[in-house]
Every structure is written in C-alpha cells, then in structure tokens.
Design a protein around this motif. Structure first.
Motif, PDB file in Angstrom:
ATOM      1  N   GLY A 302       0.822  -1.212   0.000  1.00  0.00           N
ATOM      2  CA  GLY A 302       0.000   0.000   0.000  1.00  0.00           C
ATOM      3  C   GLY A 302       0.851   1.255   0.000  1.00  0.00           C
ATOM      4  O   GLY A 302       0.610   2.188  -0.779  1.00  0.00           O
ATOM      5  N   PHE A 303       1.870   1.302   0.857  1.00  0.00           N
ATOM      6  CA  PHE A 303       2.758   2.466   0.892  1.00  0.00           C
ATOM      7  C   PHE A 303       3.566   2.579  -0.393  1.00  0.00           C
ATOM      8  O   PHE A 303       3.857   3.683  -0.865  1.00  0.00           O
ATOM      9  N   GLY A 304       3.965   1.423  -0.958  1.00  0.00           N
ATOM     10  CA  GLY A 304       4.675   1.474  -2.234  1.00  0.00           C
ATOM     11  C   GLY A 304       3.822   2.059  -3.338  1.00  0.00           C
ATOM     12  O   GLY A 304       4.300   2.843  -4.176  1.00  0.00           O
ATOM     13  N   LEU A 305       2.532   1.710  -3.377  1.00  0.00           N
ATOM     14  CA  LEU A 305       1.626   2.277  -4.380  1.00  0.00           C
ATOM     15  C   LEU A 305       1.404   3.766  -4.162  1.00  0.00           C
ATOM     16  O   LEU A 305       1.271   4.534  -5.118  1.00  0.00           O
ATOM     17  N   VAL A 306       1.358   4.194  -2.894  1.00  0.00           N
ATOM     18  CA  VAL A 306       1.243   5.631  -2.616  1.00  0.00           C
ATOM     19  C   VAL A 306       2.470   6.371  -3.149  1.00  0.00           C
ATOM     20  O   VAL A 306       2.357   7.457  -3.729  1.00  0.00           O
ATOM     21  N   ALA A 307       3.651   5.791  -2.960  1.00  0.00           N
ATOM     22  CA  ALA A 307       4.871   6.413  -3.489  1.00  0.00           C
ATOM     23  C   ALA A 307       4.843   6.472  -5.011  1.00  0.00           C
ATOM     24  O   ALA A 307       5.240   7.481  -5.614  1.00  0.00           O
ATOM     25  N   LEU A 308       4.370   5.398  -5.659  1.00  0.00           N
ATOM     26  CA  LEU A 308       4.279   5.406  -7.119  1.00  0.00           C
ATOM     27  C   LEU A 308       3.276   6.439  -7.607  1.00  0.00           C
ATOM     28  O   LEU A 308       3.513   7.135  -8.611  1.00  0.00           O
ATOM     29  N   ALA A 309       2.127   6.543  -6.925  1.00  0.00           N
ATOM     30  CA  ALA A 309       1.135   7.546  -7.320  1.00  0.00           C
ATOM     31  C   ALA A 309       1.688   8.952  -7.164  1.00  0.00           C
ATOM     32  O   ALA A 309       1.356   9.846  -7.949  1.00  0.00           O
ATOM     33  N   THR A 310       2.551   9.143  -6.155  1.00  0.00           N
ATOM     34  CA  THR A 310       3.155  10.465  -5.963  1.00  0.00           C
ATOM     35  C   THR A 310       4.203  10.766  -7.019  1.00  0.00           C
ATOM     36  O   THR A 310       4.275  11.881  -7.543  1.00  0.00           O
ATOM     37  N   ALA A 311       5.017   9.774  -7.368  1.00  0.00           N
ATOM     38  CA  ALA A 311       6.158  10.013  -8.250  1.00  0.00           C
ATOM     39  C   ALA A 311       5.803   9.955  -9.731  1.00  0.00           C
ATOM     40  O   ALA A 311       6.397  10.674 -10.535  1.00  0.00           O
ATOM     41  N   TRP A 369      -6.129   3.635  -8.232  1.00  0.00           N
ATOM     42  CA  TRP A 369      -7.086   4.488  -8.954  1.00  0.00           C
ATOM     43  C   TRP A 369      -6.405   5.756  -9.470  1.00  0.00           C
ATOM     44  O   TRP A 369      -6.652   6.202 -10.593  1.00  0.00           O
ATOM     45  N   VAL A 370      -5.509   6.336  -8.660  1.00  0.00           N
ATOM     46  CA  VAL A 370      -4.783   7.531  -9.095  1.00  0.00           C
ATOM     47  C   VAL A 370      -3.828   7.184 -10.230  1.00  0.00           C
ATOM     48  O   VAL A 370      -3.700   7.927 -11.217  1.00  0.00           O
ATOM     49  N   LEU A 371      -3.132   6.045 -10.132  1.00  0.00           N
ATOM     50  CA  LEU A 371      -2.226   5.637 -11.203  1.00  0.00           C
ATOM     51  C   LEU A 371      -2.960   5.365 -12.499  1.00  0.00           C
ATOM     52  O   LEU A 371      -2.396   5.534 -13.591  1.00  0.00           O
ATOM     53  N   ALA A 372      -4.215   4.920 -12.413  1.00  0.00           N
ATOM     54  CA  ALA A 372      -5.029   4.677 -13.606  1.00  0.00           C
ATOM     55  C   ALA A 372      -5.676   5.947 -14.137  1.00  0.00           C
ATOM     56  O   ALA A 372      -6.610   5.873 -14.949  1.00  0.00           O
ATOM     57  N   ASP A 373      -5.208   7.109 -13.682  1.00  0.00           N
ATOM     58  CA  ASP A 373      -5.707   8.414 -14.125  1.00  0.00           C
ATOM     59  C   ASP A 373      -7.125   8.680 -13.629  1.00  0.00           C
ATOM     60  O   ASP A 373      -7.914   9.355 -14.290  1.00  0.00           O
TER      61      ASP A 373
END
Length: 399
Positions: A302-311, A369-373
């Motif tokens: 979950g934290f890794g996905l948050v970092a990816l969504a941020t970066a 969801w954020v990564l999927a735009d």
C-alpha cells in the motif's frame, strides 16, 4: 523481467536494504539504552546485553520495512524523473504500470518478508526475549545481588549485602519485601547464603530480625469512621529463608510467567488454551493482535503504491515538485497515525477490527485508482484535459 525492470529493481533493492538496516540499527540503539542498567548496575556481561537486545531486532524490522519501502520507492522514482530517465522510458512506449512493475515486485518481496517476520520470527524472538528477561530478574537473582549495592529484583523486592565472602556467604544483609500488599516486611540478618529452591533462588538468613508493619482494625464498639491503626511486629530468628523469585505481577500460578499477545503464535491468539484462564480483556487484545499481524504486511504494498502515485503522476524537476512530495509523505504519516489508533480501538472493542483491514487495503486501492488516471472522476481540479491536436482543413472552412 526486462533490462529496464532489472535496472530499476536493482536500485530499489540496494536502497531498501541499506535504509532498512540503517534505520533498524538506529532504533535498536535508542531502545537498547533502556537495558544498559543490566550491564552497569547488575553485573551482566556486554555480550549478554548484545544478545538480549538483539532479540528485539525482528520486531523493529517488521515495523520499519513498510515505511522504508515507501521512502525508497519515492526517492528512486523521483530521482529517475528529475534525471529525465522516466521521460525517455515513456517515449519508448512504457506505460505507467510498466514503469511501476519493479516497485510492485519489490513491495511484494517486502510483504512476504513481513509475513515471515509477523507470523514466525517476531513471536519467537519476543518469547525468547521476555523469557530471558524474566530469568534475569528472577531466576538469576544470585548474580544480581552485589556487595554494597541495593539490588532491586523487580519492583517490590530489594536486597542489600554489605560484602560477600570468597565462599559466597553474604554478610550484613537487608531484605525489603513488599510483595504482600499493605504488609511490607524488612529483614535484617548477620549472614546468609543464596540457595536454589523449587520456585527459584532463595536466600537463607542466619541470626536476624524480621520487622513487619500490620494494620489493626478498630476495636469493637469504636465510633464509626475510626481509622485502623498500625503496629510493628518484630521477630528474632536464628534461621529464616526468603524466596527471591518474584511471584507477583507478571507471573502466573506456581511462579510461571504469563505470556502476552506479542509472544504468542497466531493459532494461540485465535484459539487460546482454556486452561490458561485468559481474561476477557486479554482475549480482545489477542484477537486484535492476530488481525494486525495478518493485515500490517499489506502496508508495504500500500505504501509502495502511494509512493508510485506520488512520483509517476507528477512532473518533478531538479528544483520543483516539493508540494507533491510533501503531500505523499503527509499521506503516509496520517496512515501510520490512523494505524496506531485503529489498533488501540480494536484491542479495546473487537467490533473495530474491520478498521485494521480498511487501513491496510484502502491506501493501495486509492493509489491504483490515481495511477489509472482516476477513471470516473470528472475533469476539473484534479485532472487536466489533454487537448486534441488541431486539425488543418485542406479546403475552405464553412461559411
């Protein structure tokens, strides 16, 4: 795994290993200072101190690993973006999920490591640590009693010896025993020896005096509200013995140590032995601890996905993008605070246990969801509409 995946994964793995070990060593250093008294005041060797505090490391790794997964993922991908490497990869046709694949692989490795720690290594190390600590404070009282030092064996038993002969005989002994609430006992003796007993070490005292303060209820016919009085009972003896093993708090029947939730296995938490007579308050803690062990490793992904969504959803330059970085870090800090709060609530009331799983799963789902735009969200403040390219008509426009 492609060459680009290996390139990113290698940077992530090396950084994760270095940051996790460094942060765990820092936490271990700060926490181990609580046990330095065992070396300075109680005469234990430095090697015993290292071995005892080393048993705390698995629990540190279990807590730190999801956090360092976030930190390393965010740092590596922001650096790749600021160095324009992500721009080149996108120009080569790599999608967001292709770019995120190495970080997701590393997060899965962290999840499996956390499950191994939570379900096996942490309970075993905690059980060994607490058993060793209990033995030092109780069964090893013989080596903790030093000459010329008031040695505290637990919170309610203090032993003093003026000096020790070469054969181990203690001279000038004082024992203050407050294990019986409301009736503390002070014993003075000329000499004594520490001998083994059925429940642990005992000190056999010779030629001494036993003093105990007792409460005396008011006599019959006294006025209502008359407070009880106290009296000092003095008993001289030629030989007496005192059990040095603590049988008060932290011990069960027969002097056995009570095991808390951290040192029990998952099966013991979900199905405790009825013979242990676990109180209802501890049963609620056991159930909450079991669900926390099963859910907390998911924080790594979950934290890794948050970092990816941020970066991956922002443009980072060498001197820009600070607001987005601050937002991502603030989100994880809030999630950690919510995790502590939900764990405490679930331990008090098991109806709150679903909040543990919600706190573990929701951040990853929102980040996906954020990564999927952010599909389904109207264009507006959160998304910028991409204008279609202008079409150049070959003929004259409409009249």
């Amino acid at each position: 795994m492609t060459r680009l995946d290996r390139y990113i994964f290698r940077q992530l793995a090396v950084a994760l290993l270095a940051v996790t070990i460094g942060l765990a060593a820092l936490v271990w250093l700060t926490q181990s200072l609580r046990f330095i008294e065992l070396v300075l005041d109680r005469g234990l060797s430095f090697l015993v101190f290292i071995e005892l505090t080393g048993l705390l490391l698995p629990s540190f790794f279990a807590v730190i690993l999801p956090i360092t997964t976030f930190v390393v993922t965010l740092f590596v991908y922001v650096r790749l973006s600021s160095d324009r490497e992500l721009v080149v990869m996108r120009a080569a046709g790599l999608s967001q999920w292709r770019l995120a694949r190495p970080a997701l692989g590393l997060a899965l490795v962290a999840v499996m490591a956390c499950y191994g720690l939570n379900l096996w290594l942490v309970p075993a190390s905690q059980a060994a640590f607490r058993a060793w600590q209990f033995e030092i404070r109780n069964q090893l009282a013989a080596i903790l009693v030093q000459e010329g030092v008031f040695s505290s064996i637990g919170d309610d038993l203090t032993v003093y010896a003026r000096y020790r002969d070469r054969d181990g005989t203690l001279r000038g002994i004082l024992v203050h025993d407050a294990r019986e609430r409301g009736a503390p006992v002070t014993i003075l003796a000329e000499a004594g020896r520490i001998t083994p007993g059925p429940n642990g070490p005992r000190v056999t005292l010779m030629n001494g005096e036993r003093q105990q303060i007792e409460r005396v209820p008011p006599p019959a016919g006294a006025a209502p509200g008359t407070p009880p009085t106290t009296r000092l009972n003095v008993l001289s003896f030629s030989e007496n013995s005192v059990d040095l093993a603590r049988t008060g708090r932290g011990s069960g029947e027969g002097g056995e140590r009570y095991r808390n939730a951290q040192e029990r296995t998952l099966d013991e938490l979900l199905h405790p032995d009825p013979a242990d007579h676990v109180p209802d308050r501890d049963l609620r803690r056991f159930r909450a601890e079991a669900h926390q062990r099963l859910a907390s490793p998911l924080n790594a992904i979950g934290f890794g996905l948050v970092a990816l969504a941020t970066a991956l959803t922002g443009q980072f330059r060498r001197h820009g993008g600070g607001l987005r970085l601050f937002t991502g870090i603030a989100v994880v800090v809030v999630l950690l605070a919510l995790g502590l709060m939900t764990n405490n609530l679930a331990a008090r009331q098991n109806a709150m246990i679903p909040l543990i799983w919600l706190n573990a799963l929701a951040p990853g789902l929102v980040a996906c969801w954020v990564l999927a735009d952010m599909p389904g969200l109207p264009y507006g403040l959160f998304r910028r509409r991409v204008r279609p390219p202008a079409q150049h008509a070959s003929g004259p426009g409409p009249a």
